[in-house]
Design an enzyme around this catalytic site. Structure first.
Site, mmCIF file in Angstrom:
data_model
loop_
_atom_site.group_PDB
_atom_site.id
_atom_site.type_symbol
_atom_site.label_atom_id
_atom_site.label_comp_id
_atom_site.label_asym_id
_atom_site.label_seq_id
_atom_site.Cartn_x
_atom_site.Cartn_y
_atom_site.Cartn_z
ATOM 1 N N LYS A 135 20.410 5.347 -25.120
ATOM 2 C CA LYS A 135 20.453 4.910 -23.723
ATOM 3 C C LYS A 135 21.672 5.161 -22.993
ATOM 4 O O LYS A 135 22.497 5.291 -23.786
ATOM 5 C CB LYS A 135 19.890 3.442 -24.102
ATOM 6 C CG LYS A 135 21.052 2.526 -24.701
ATOM 7 C CD LYS A 135 20.303 1.319 -25.210
ATOM 8 C CE LYS A 135 21.420 0.481 -25.619
ATOM 9 N NZ LYS A 135 20.931 -0.914 -26.271
ATOM 10 N N ARG A 177 16.210 -12.557 -24.627
ATOM 11 C CA ARG A 177 16.513 -11.464 -23.396
ATOM 12 C C ARG A 177 15.016 -10.962 -23.136
ATOM 13 O O ARG A 177 14.419 -10.750 -22.135
ATOM 14 C CB ARG A 177 17.379 -10.644 -24.066
ATOM 15 C CG ARG A 177 17.726 -9.230 -23.106
ATOM 16 C CD ARG A 177 19.094 -8.535 -23.543
ATOM 17 N NE ARG A 177 18.504 -7.558 -24.714
ATOM 18 C CZ ARG A 177 19.360 -6.692 -25.311
ATOM 19 N NH1 ARG A 177 20.393 -6.657 -24.730
ATOM 20 N NH2 ARG A 177 18.934 -5.926 -25.988
ATOM 21 N N TYR A 210 50.158 -1.653 -6.519
ATOM 22 C CA TYR A 210 49.381 -2.667 -5.681
ATOM 23 C C TYR A 210 49.929 -4.296 -6.167
ATOM 24 O O TYR A 210 49.949 -4.485 -7.408
ATOM 25 C CB TYR A 210 47.802 -2.858 -5.945
ATOM 26 C CG TYR A 210 47.346 -1.611 -5.034
ATOM 27 C CD1 TYR A 210 47.512 -1.510 -3.511
ATOM 28 C CD2 TYR A 210 46.472 -0.687 -5.710
ATOM 29 C CE1 TYR A 210 46.524 -0.499 -2.951
ATOM 30 C CE2 TYR A 210 45.871 0.436 -4.929
ATOM 31 C CZ TYR A 210 46.101 0.529 -3.586
ATOM 32 O OH TYR A 210 45.455 1.610 -2.798
ATOM 33 N N MET A 225 42.783 3.052 -8.311
ATOM 34 C CA MET A 225 41.117 3.628 -8.316
ATOM 35 C C MET A 225 41.464 4.977 -9.234
ATOM 36 O O MET A 225 40.517 5.250 -9.991
ATOM 37 C CB MET A 225 40.759 4.049 -7.048
ATOM 38 C CG MET A 225 39.311 4.508 -7.200
ATOM 39 S SD MET A 225 38.573 4.556 -5.474
ATOM 40 C CE MET A 225 38.349 2.929 -4.759
HETATM 41 C C1 LIG Z 1 21.338 -0.954 -27.563
HETATM 42 C C2 LIG Z 1 20.309 -1.471 -28.724
HETATM 43 C C3 LIG Z 1 20.360 -0.932 -29.853
HETATM 44 C C4 LIG Z 1 21.646 -0.461 -30.499
HETATM 45 O O1 LIG Z 1 22.755 -1.198 -30.633
HETATM 46 P P1 LIG Z 1 24.048 -0.895 -31.092
HETATM 47 O O2 LIG Z 1 24.615 -2.072 -31.386
HETATM 48 O O3 LIG Z 1 24.639 -0.027 -30.167
HETATM 49 O O4 LIG Z 1 23.763 -0.117 -32.471
HETATM 50 C C5 LIG Z 1 19.297 -1.285 -30.951
HETATM 51 N N1 LIG Z 1 18.335 -1.855 -30.431
HETATM 52 C C6 LIG Z 1 18.094 -2.511 -29.211
HETATM 53 C C7 LIG Z 1 16.842 -3.465 -28.653
HETATM 54 C C8 LIG Z 1 19.062 -2.431 -28.381
HETATM 55 O O5 LIG Z 1 19.018 -2.698 -27.001
#
Ligand SMILES: *Cc1c(COP(=O)(O)O)cnc(C)c1O
Length: 366
Positions: free
Chosen positions: A39, A137, A260, A309
């Site tokens: 992802k 969640r 800054y 930046m």
């Molecule tokens: C992101 C995610 C993972 C992977 O988690 P890691 O800690 O990066 O290994 C697995 N399952 C779900 C549902 C996630 O959202």
């Protein structure tokens, strides 16, 4: 054609990602499938390249993305299943039909939509079902939803690929939440009375032991070199190396301020170097506020003043090596891991990787 020379470089070692995948796979209970979570463009490192590598060289056939659009980028990978964690977010259920992209159903509404879709298409459609065991969640509710599903005709319409859940505290080995969620998951699976394969562990979950492996694990972070066992030496190979060039050198007098807000004042005559990387490149501002360092020829050099930046300043007064404009400065790599960098910035490796941005010249090894 103007030949551009890169000012900041991100090297991604695909061979080490493959080695990390194999390392995890070798730890699994016999028969457990190792999926790869890709992802957010593989945590910012390039999902198309990562997925291809794991598919070609490691036999990985299960992938996870957050969104359908992310899965679409990979669906040229045949003979694999790409699970979409956010299910129907942003798309219609019909978009999944006839692809190798499988929705994760996170609610009763999702389940209804998929059943209707299945009826419309006159065939049983594949999906995973996410059960909430304590993240609060995403996922169906054990008390409210499971009795309804247990007495429904779901299996007539849905080819259930996995019943899955997600751990909240897996990186803390002794957190009582882990066995609590495990127990809830086992209870929920039994209460559903559905025969299905099961998926529970993320990267850290794999290291909680075989009781957490079930039929499929879903590592992401560990593949990309982040330590899944925060209380132990990292067994994963490092995956990224990040460096940027010196844009300018300057000598400043005692009492001068840097950057800054004039937040930093030198306490002696100093030699400063301005580096071609800023918060637009994922160099978090908090990294300089806490005590952040870059490395020149293995020598630690402190960041001074705020991160801008597109640039940041380091103090090179005390390094003995000679430096010049255009020299490379090491940010993440041999001397500073992603996890160390994250600690200095007051965050986690996940955020460091996904924040890296698109301005680096990217070089892939392997
Ligand atoms: C992101 C995610 C993972 C992977 O988690 P890691 O800690 O990066 O290994 C697995 N399952 C779900 C549902 C996630 O959202």
């Amino acid at each position: 054609m103007i030949k551009l020379s890169p000012q900041a470089l991100l090297e991604v070692d695909l061979n080490n990602i493959a080695d990390n995948y194999r390392f995890i796979k070798n730890r699994l209970k016999a028969g457990t499938v190792c999926a790869a979570v890709v992802k957010a463009d593989s945590y910012g490192l390039g999902s198309v390249k990562v997925a291809k590598k794991l598919y070609d060289e490691c036999g990985c056939r299960n992938f996870y993305t957050a969104y359908f659009s992310e899965a679409q980028k990979l669906d040229a990978i045949e003979e694999s299943e790409i699970f979409v964690l956010h299910g129907f977010a942003g798309v219609s259920p019909d978009d999944f039909v006839g692809t190798n992209i499988v929705p994760v159903l996170n609610s009763m509404e999702d389940i209804e939509l998929w059943k209707e879709c299945s009826k419309r298409h006159g065939k049983k459609l594949p999906a995973s079902i996410h059960i909430d065991t304590g993240m609060n969640r995403l996922g169906i509710d054990i008390e409210k939803d499971i009795p309804i599903i247990a007495n429904s005709d779901l299996e007539k319409f849905v080819d259930i690929k996995y019943l899955m859940s997600h751990l909240a505290c897996a990186e803390e080995k002794n957190n009582p939440k882990n066995p609590e969620q495990l127990e809830k998951f086992n209870y929920a699976v039994k209460a559903l009375g559905i025969k299905s394969r099961l998926s529970f562990a993320n990267s850290s979950g794999v290291f909680l032991g075989e009781g957490y492996h079930f039929d499929q694990v879903r590592p992401g972070a560990a593949l990309y070199g982040i330590n899944p066992e925060t209380d132990e030496q990292n067994k994963m190979k490092p995956v990224i190396s990040l460096k940027a060039k010196i844009l300018q050198l300057r000598d400043v007098k005692n009492g001068e301020t840097v950057g800054y807000g004039a937040s930093y004042r030198v306490s002696k005559s100093s030699k400063l170097a301005t580096i071609a990387v800023g918060y637009a490149d994922g160099l978090l501002r908090s990294f300089a506020v806490n005590d952040g360092y870059f490395y020149i020829n293995k020598k630690k050099t402190p960041l001074v003043g705020r991160v801008s930046m597109d640039a940041v300043v380091i103090d090179i007064t005390d390094i003995e090596v000679e430096v010049k404009v255009g020299d490379w400065v090491d940010i993440i790599g041999e001397h500073q891991t992603v996890d160390n960098f994250a600690v200095s910035a007051g965050t986690i490796g996940y955020e460091v990787l996904t924040a890296l941005g698109s301005r680096y010249k990217r070089v892939y090894k392997g």
